[in-house]
Structure formats: structure tokens, C-alpha cells
Write an enzyme that holds these catalytic residues in place. Structure first.
Site, PDB file in Angstrom:
ATOM      1  N   GLY A  12       0.815  -1.224   0.000  1.00 30.19           N
ATOM      2  CA  GLY A  12       0.000   0.000   0.000  1.00 30.19           C
ATOM      3  C   GLY A  12       0.843   1.267   0.000  1.00 30.19           C
ATOM      4  O   GLY A  12       2.075   1.213  -0.136  1.00 30.19           O
ATOM      5  N   SER A 125      -3.357   6.893  14.143  1.00 28.94           N
ATOM      6  CA  SER A 125      -3.729   8.087  13.385  1.00 28.94           C
ATOM      7  C   SER A 125      -4.101   9.224  14.318  1.00 28.94           C
ATOM      8  O   SER A 125      -4.627   9.002  15.421  1.00 28.94           O
ATOM      9  CB  SER A 125      -4.937   7.731  12.514  1.00 28.94           C
ATOM     10  OG  SER A 125      -5.560   8.879  12.048  1.00 28.94           O
ATOM     11  N   TYR A 150     -14.165   3.459  11.444  1.00 28.91           N
ATOM     12  CA  TYR A 150     -12.740   3.462  11.104  1.00 28.91           C
ATOM     13  C   TYR A 150     -11.924   4.052  12.274  1.00 28.91           C
ATOM     14  O   TYR A 150     -10.951   3.449  12.736  1.00 28.91           O
ATOM     15  CB  TYR A 150     -12.492   4.283   9.831  1.00 28.91           C
ATOM     16  CG  TYR A 150     -11.050   4.697   9.673  1.00 28.91           C
ATOM     17  CD1 TYR A 150     -10.101   3.782   9.247  1.00 28.91           C
ATOM     18  CD2 TYR A 150     -10.634   5.992   9.990  1.00 28.91           C
ATOM     19  CE1 TYR A 150      -8.773   4.150   9.138  1.00 28.91           C
ATOM     20  CE2 TYR A 150      -9.308   6.362   9.885  1.00 28.91           C
ATOM     21  CZ  TYR A 150      -8.373   5.441   9.466  1.00 28.91           C
ATOM     22  OH  TYR A 150      -7.054   5.805   9.376  1.00 28.91           O
ATOM     23  N   LYS A 154      -8.974   2.379  15.070  1.00 29.04           N
ATOM     24  CA  LYS A 154      -7.632   2.880  15.423  1.00 29.04           C
ATOM     25  C   LYS A 154      -7.492   2.934  16.946  1.00 29.04           C
ATOM     26  O   LYS A 154      -6.476   2.528  17.510  1.00 29.04           O
ATOM     27  CB  LYS A 154      -7.389   4.262  14.809  1.00 29.04           C
ATOM     28  CG  LYS A 154      -7.198   4.238  13.303  1.00 29.04           C
ATOM     29  CD  LYS A 154      -5.906   3.537  12.897  1.00 29.04           C
ATOM     30  CE  LYS A 154      -5.744   3.385  11.407  1.00 29.04           C
ATOM     31  NZ  LYS A 154      -4.749   2.400  11.008  1.00 29.04           N
ATOM     32  N   TYR A 177      -0.111   9.084  12.938  1.00 29.65           N
ATOM     33  CA  TYR A 177       0.199   9.887  11.753  1.00 29.65           C
ATOM     34  C   TYR A 177      -0.766  11.039  11.650  1.00 29.65           C
ATOM     35  O   TYR A 177      -1.962  10.876  11.820  1.00 29.65           O
ATOM     36  CB  TYR A 177       0.051   9.083  10.467  1.00 29.65           C
ATOM     37  CG  TYR A 177       0.691   7.710  10.483  1.00 29.65           C
ATOM     38  CD1 TYR A 177       1.919   7.492  11.091  1.00 29.65           C
ATOM     39  CD2 TYR A 177       0.061   6.643   9.863  1.00 29.65           C
ATOM     40  CE1 TYR A 177       2.489   6.239  11.081  1.00 29.65           C
ATOM     41  CE2 TYR A 177       0.635   5.387   9.850  1.00 29.65           C
ATOM     42  CZ  TYR A 177       1.852   5.189  10.471  1.00 29.65           C
ATOM     43  OH  TYR A 177       2.407   3.943  10.457  1.00 29.65           O
ATOM     44  N   GLY A 297     -18.214  15.659   9.588  1.00 26.83           N
ATOM     45  CA  GLY A 297     -17.213  14.931  10.363  1.00 26.83           C
ATOM     46  C   GLY A 297     -15.819  15.547  10.333  1.00 26.83           C
ATOM     47  O   GLY A 297     -14.943  15.111  11.073  1.00 26.83           O
TER      48      GLY A 297
END
Ligand code: UDP
Length: 338
Positions: A12, A125, A150, A154, A177, A297
């Protein structure tokens, strides 16, 4: 003897850049990917940059037996886990798919790592900070309730790692990140969004090359200097180098705590409009863009305090946003065969 690092999701965007940096730093790298969200472009690019074929295993970490087999057949000193779904909107529509894929795969990796004494690096993240009360955010800033499945995966994976480290005497690092952008300076690897990109920079480069008619800037009425959102855009090669620092800290036994968290960002807030202007200027072109309503969001402003990573990992972002945007454009042109 050189050490071996397993990179899950190594074909990726982030995984391929990390693979290059690890290999150039002298690590043996095993790439494993189920290719569910990419093709062979980045894997081939990695091999071309390095001038050698790297071991590649097509597998799904949701398969616990395959995961265990991989760990027992190879002496793996550290695993870096990227293999996960990452589209926020899709996760809202398909929460079960996200929870199953992102959580089960990491649980299998933790199980195998526990059994084989493997160090674990988790790709987290800045989404865990949500809309922060104060900027820049430090690693001590509170995590906010996730606004999507999602984001929740994390946070949950961070907690899985923390708890396993505490219970089983393992060692783990989570890197949070900020907004990774850009591409390798060779233009042989980069971001390959499927369909319409969600992220800003691929949308910009696809608009510039003519694949999209117009970039929509989501919201110009935010309480920021120019009304557009502020983010911390981190160059993908800089970000990849942070993994080399973190992996060597784990493998060489230099961790101060068995579970550590580091922000990986530049510490510089950049607005959407500033990024667009910088892209136009450095690449000498005009972008067709229009203001549009806010995207649901989106947080107003988030950027990193990266000083802990500098102090403890000896890592710091080095590339300017202009250099990064020039690399992103070179990659898009490479894809278009120009
Ligand atoms: N953005 C935008 N137009 C787009 C995509 C993104 O204006 O087509 C804005 C988005 O509102 C946010 C910033 O660009 O302020 C970064 O968005 P991205 O999806 O790249 O990353 P995020 O910060 O949401 O993880």
C-alpha cells in the site's frame, strides 16, 4: 546478522514507502498483503527502487492459521501493521466489514507476536484526537470519542496493543500519523486511490492532470485565518523514516517504556487553501477549484506537537510542503505516462 521486519499491508501507500526505507537501512523486509485495496504497482516500484526482489507473501491476516504459519516459518524481529481498511465514509456504511477486518487481523498479529516474541509497531492516526481542545496536540492530549467505525478501530487497536504489552511482557509502539502526503522522489511509488479519492492531495493531483473536473474545497467558513481547515501534512518519505527509528528502538532494546506512542507530524498547520496555492506555485499550474459546503465529520484544526518523537526517536520532518507537493505531482504524471 541483519534483522527481519514483516510489513503487513506492505504493497500500500505507506507500507511501500516504509519498506524502501527499512531495506535501505539494512533490514530484511517481508511484505505481506492481500491486495484487496491495491495492485502490484507499488510492489514493483519498491523492487525497482531497491534493485532487488523483496519477499512477497499474498495473504490475509484475518486468517489466523496463515498468520501463525508465517511467524513460525520466519524469524521476525518486528512487525509493522498497516493492513487495514481506511475509508471513513465506507466504515460508516459497513461497520461490520471494518470491525472484522481491522480488528481480527490485528488480534491475529498480536497473538503470533506474543508467541514468537516479536516487537509490534501499530500504524495509528491523529484521528484518535478528534476535534482537539488545544493545538498542537501532544501524545498526552485526550483521545476523543471516535466519529466513525474506522476511527474506532484505530483507538481499539491502540488499546489492544497497550493491554497485550502490559499482560504479556511484549514491546509495542503506536505511531499517530497526521496527514501523510506526497510520493517517493523516484516517482516509482505513491498513493493509488481506487475510484474517487477521499483525500485532498490525490484529488488535487487528479484535478490537475484532468481526471477530475474540479476540486471542491469543503468549507471556507471555519474559524481559521482563511476560513479553510488546518492540518499537519507530513511527507510520506519523512513519515516512513520515523518507522525505521521506531523499529530500531524496539529491536535494539532502547525503549523507555514497553508501550510508547509518538505523534508523527511536522508541527506546522497548513490550511487547505494554502496547500492548493503551494501546489499551483511549485508546479507552475492553475487548479480549477471551487468552495463547497463543509464535509460532515471534518475537524476544524489539528496539528502535531512532534517534539517527543524528536527527543526520543531522533526523528524530525525535513521536507518542505513544496518539495512534497512537487513529488505528488511527479507521481501523478508518472501514472499518466507523462
Ligand atoms: N478536503 C477538501 N476537498 C477534498 C478533500 C479534502 O477540501 O476533496 C479537505 C478536508 O475538508 C480537510 C482536508 O482537506 O480539511 C484534509 O482532508 P483529507 O481527507 O485529506 O484528510 P483528513 O484530515 O480528513 O484525514
Amino acid at each position: 546478522m541483519s534483522k527481519t521486519v514483516l510489513v503487513s499491508g506492505g504493497a500500500g501507500f505507506i507500507g511501500s514507502h516504509v519498506t524502501v526505507e527499512l531495506s535501505q537501512a539494512g533490514y530484511d523486509v517481508i511484505i505481506a498483503d492481500n491486495m484487496s485495496n491495491c495492485d502490484e504497482t507499488n510492489y514493483k516500484g519498491v523492487c525497482a527502487i531497491l534493485g532487488k526482489q523483496l519477499p512477497f507473501i499474498k495473504m490475509d491476516f484475518c486468517d489466523s492459521a496463515a498468520t501463525e504459519k508465517l511467524f513460525s516459518e520466519n524469524k521476525i524481529d518486528a512487525v509493522i501493521h498497516f493492513a487495514a481498511f481506511k475509508a471513513v465514509g465506507e466504515s460508516v456504511a459497513e461497520p461490520l466489514m471494518y470491525y472484522k477486518n481491522n480488528l481480527v487481523s490485528f488480534l491475529n498479529i498480536l497473538q503470533a507476536s506474543r508467541e514468537h516474541g516479536t516487537n509490534v509497531l501499530f500504524s495509528s492516526s491523529a484521528t484518535v484526537y478528534g476535534e482537539p481542545d488545544e493545538t498542537p496536540v501532544t501524545e498526552q492530549s485526550p483521545r476523543k470519542p471516535a466519529t466513525s467505525p474506522y476511527g474506532n478501530t484505530k483507538q481499539m487497536c491502540e488499546d489492544f496493543l497497550r493491554d497485550c504489552v502490559a499482560a504479556y511482557g511484549m514491546h509495542g509502539i503506536a505511531l499517530r500519523y497526521f496527514n501523510p502526503i506526497g510520493a517517493h522522489p523516484s516517482a516509482l511509488i505513491g498513493e493509488l486511490p481506487r475510484g474517487v479519492p477521499n483525500n485532498l492531495v490525490p484529488f488535487i493531483t487528479q484535478t490537475a492532470i484532468g481526471k477530475r473536473e474540479c476540486l471542491y474545497i469543503f468549507g471556507n467558513d471555519y474559524p481559521t485565518p482563511d476560513g479553510t481547515c488546518l492540518r499537519d501534512y507530513i511527507d510520506i518519505v519523512d513519515l516512513a523514516k520515523a518507522h525505521v527509528c521506531a523499529v530500531s528502538r524496539m529491536i535494539e532494546g532502547r525503549m523507555e517504556e514497553p508501550y510508547e506512542i509518538f505523534n508523527i507530524g511536522t508541527g506546522r498547520p497548513v490550511s487547505v487553501l494554502e496547500l492548493v496555492n503551494a501546489f499551483e506555485k511549485v508546479n507552475g499550474l492553475k487548479l480549477n477549484y471551487r468552495f463547497a459546503p463543509r464535509r460532515e465529520g471534518d475537524v476544524t484544526a489539528v496539528w502535531a506537537d512532534p517534539s517527543l518523537a524528536e527527543r526520543k526517536l531522533g526523528w524530525k520532518a525535513t521536507r518542505t510542503v513544496e518539495q512534497t507537493l512537487a513529488a505528488a505531482w511527479a507521481w501523478e504524471k508518472h501514472l499518466a505516462g507523462k
